[in-house]
Design a protein around this motif. Structure first.
Motif, PDB file in Angstrom:
ATOM      1  N   ILE A  37       0.994  -1.211   0.068  1.00  8.04           N
ATOM      2  CA  ILE A  37       0.023   0.151   0.081  1.00  8.04           C
ATOM      3  C   ILE A  37       0.909   1.298  -0.132  1.00  8.04           C
ATOM      4  O   ILE A  37       0.218   2.370  -0.417  1.00  8.04           O
ATOM      5  CB  ILE A  37      -0.927  -0.001   1.309  1.00  8.04           C
ATOM      6  N   LYS A  38       2.237   1.191   0.467  1.00 11.70           N
ATOM      7  CA  LYS A  38       3.029   2.309   0.614  1.00 11.70           C
ATOM      8  C   LYS A  38       4.290   1.963  -0.597  1.00 11.70           C
ATOM      9  O   LYS A  38       4.851   0.924  -0.485  1.00 11.70           O
ATOM     10  CB  LYS A  38       3.399   2.331   1.464  1.00 11.70           C
ATOM     11  N   LYS A  39       4.601   2.757  -1.546  1.00 10.98           N
ATOM     12  CA  LYS A  39       5.563   3.006  -2.585  1.00 10.98           C
ATOM     13  C   LYS A  39       6.891   3.299  -1.831  1.00 10.98           C
ATOM     14  O   LYS A  39       6.907   3.818  -0.896  1.00 10.98           O
ATOM     15  CB  LYS A  39       5.352   4.078  -3.551  1.00 10.98           C
ATOM     16  N   GLY A  40       7.847   2.496  -2.185  1.00 17.09           N
ATOM     17  CA  GLY A  40       8.951   2.555  -1.661  1.00 17.09           C
ATOM     18  C   GLY A  40       9.936   1.306  -2.095  1.00 17.09           C
ATOM     19  O   GLY A  40       9.864   0.833  -3.129  1.00 17.09           O
ATOM     20  N   SER A  41      11.174   1.043  -1.281  1.00 18.16           N
ATOM     21  CA  SER A  41      12.115   0.111  -1.816  1.00 18.16           C
ATOM     22  C   SER A  41      12.411  -0.710  -0.529  1.00 18.16           C
ATOM     23  O   SER A  41      12.723  -0.139   0.565  1.00 18.16           O
ATOM     24  CB  SER A  41      13.157   0.952  -2.437  1.00 18.16           C
ATOM     25  N   ALA A  43      15.617  -3.446   0.389  1.00 17.94           N
ATOM     26  CA  ALA A  43      16.883  -4.409  -0.234  1.00 17.94           C
ATOM     27  C   ALA A  43      16.877  -4.306  -1.922  1.00 17.94           C
ATOM     28  O   ALA A  43      17.183  -5.070  -2.302  1.00 17.94           O
ATOM     29  CB  ALA A  43      16.423  -5.751  -0.017  1.00 17.94           C
ATOM     30  N   GLY A  44      16.551  -2.734  -2.250  1.00 15.37           N
ATOM     31  CA  GLY A  44      16.675  -2.644  -3.558  1.00 15.37           C
ATOM     32  C   GLY A  44      15.454  -3.224  -4.734  1.00 15.37           C
ATOM     33  O   GLY A  44      15.672  -2.852  -5.782  1.00 15.37           O
ATOM     34  N   VAL A  45      14.586  -3.593  -3.943  1.00  9.33           N
ATOM     35  CA  VAL A  45      13.199  -3.956  -4.619  1.00  9.33           C
ATOM     36  C   VAL A  45      12.350  -2.926  -4.640  1.00  9.33           C
ATOM     37  O   VAL A  45      11.985  -2.382  -3.428  1.00  9.33           O
ATOM     38  CB  VAL A  45      12.670  -5.494  -4.198  1.00  9.33           C
ATOM     39  N   ASP A  46      11.725  -2.371  -5.788  1.00  9.46           N
ATOM     40  CA  ASP A  46      10.852  -1.362  -5.369  1.00  9.46           C
ATOM     41  C   ASP A  46       9.502  -2.047  -5.063  1.00  9.46           C
ATOM     42  O   ASP A  46       9.107  -3.060  -5.609  1.00  9.46           O
ATOM     43  CB  ASP A  46      10.787  -0.735  -6.947  1.00  9.46           C
TER      44      ASP A  46
END
Length: 120
Positions: A37-41, A43-46
């Protein structure tokens, strides 16, 4: 063997199992995509916050409680994964029936345990 995995219900919170699973999947050389539900990253995974049509998903590992899964049934089935893993707290007999009708395997287990015992 690399199994492209969709972590569904991914969290930016490092104390959440979905967050930890992303790192463990990567450590076991699996390709990882994530939806939350929240955009982010992590461990390098979007982490995508909108539903995408991910290609060639082998496994969906669910980290979303059953009452919130209903809205995603059609989308998850449309990805044609080989299997969906229902992690603890995500068990959903209603969804199992839909998966069976669509010839999609499912497991009621813990992704982290499968990885740690080389059964993933």
């Amino acid at each position: 063997m690399n199994k492209k995995t969709l972590v569904f219900g991914a969290s930016l919170n490092p104390s959440r199992y979905s967050n930890f699973a992303i790192g463990r999947l990567l450590a076991h050389d699996h390709e990882v995509v994530a939806y939350g539900i929240k955009k982010g990253s992590v461990a390098g995974v979007d982490i995508d916050d909108e539903l995408l049509n991910y290609d060639h998903v082998d496994t969906v590992t669910l980290y979303l409680n059953p009452s919130r899964q209903t809205a995603y049934y059609d989308h998850l089935v449309s990805l044609h994964p080989k299997r969906i893993i229902f992690n603890p707290g995500t068990e959903n007999p209603e969804f199992y029936k839909i998966l069976e009708a669509n010839a999609i395997a499912y497991e009621v287990t813990c992704t982290l345990v499968l990885l740690s015992t080389n059964q993933y």
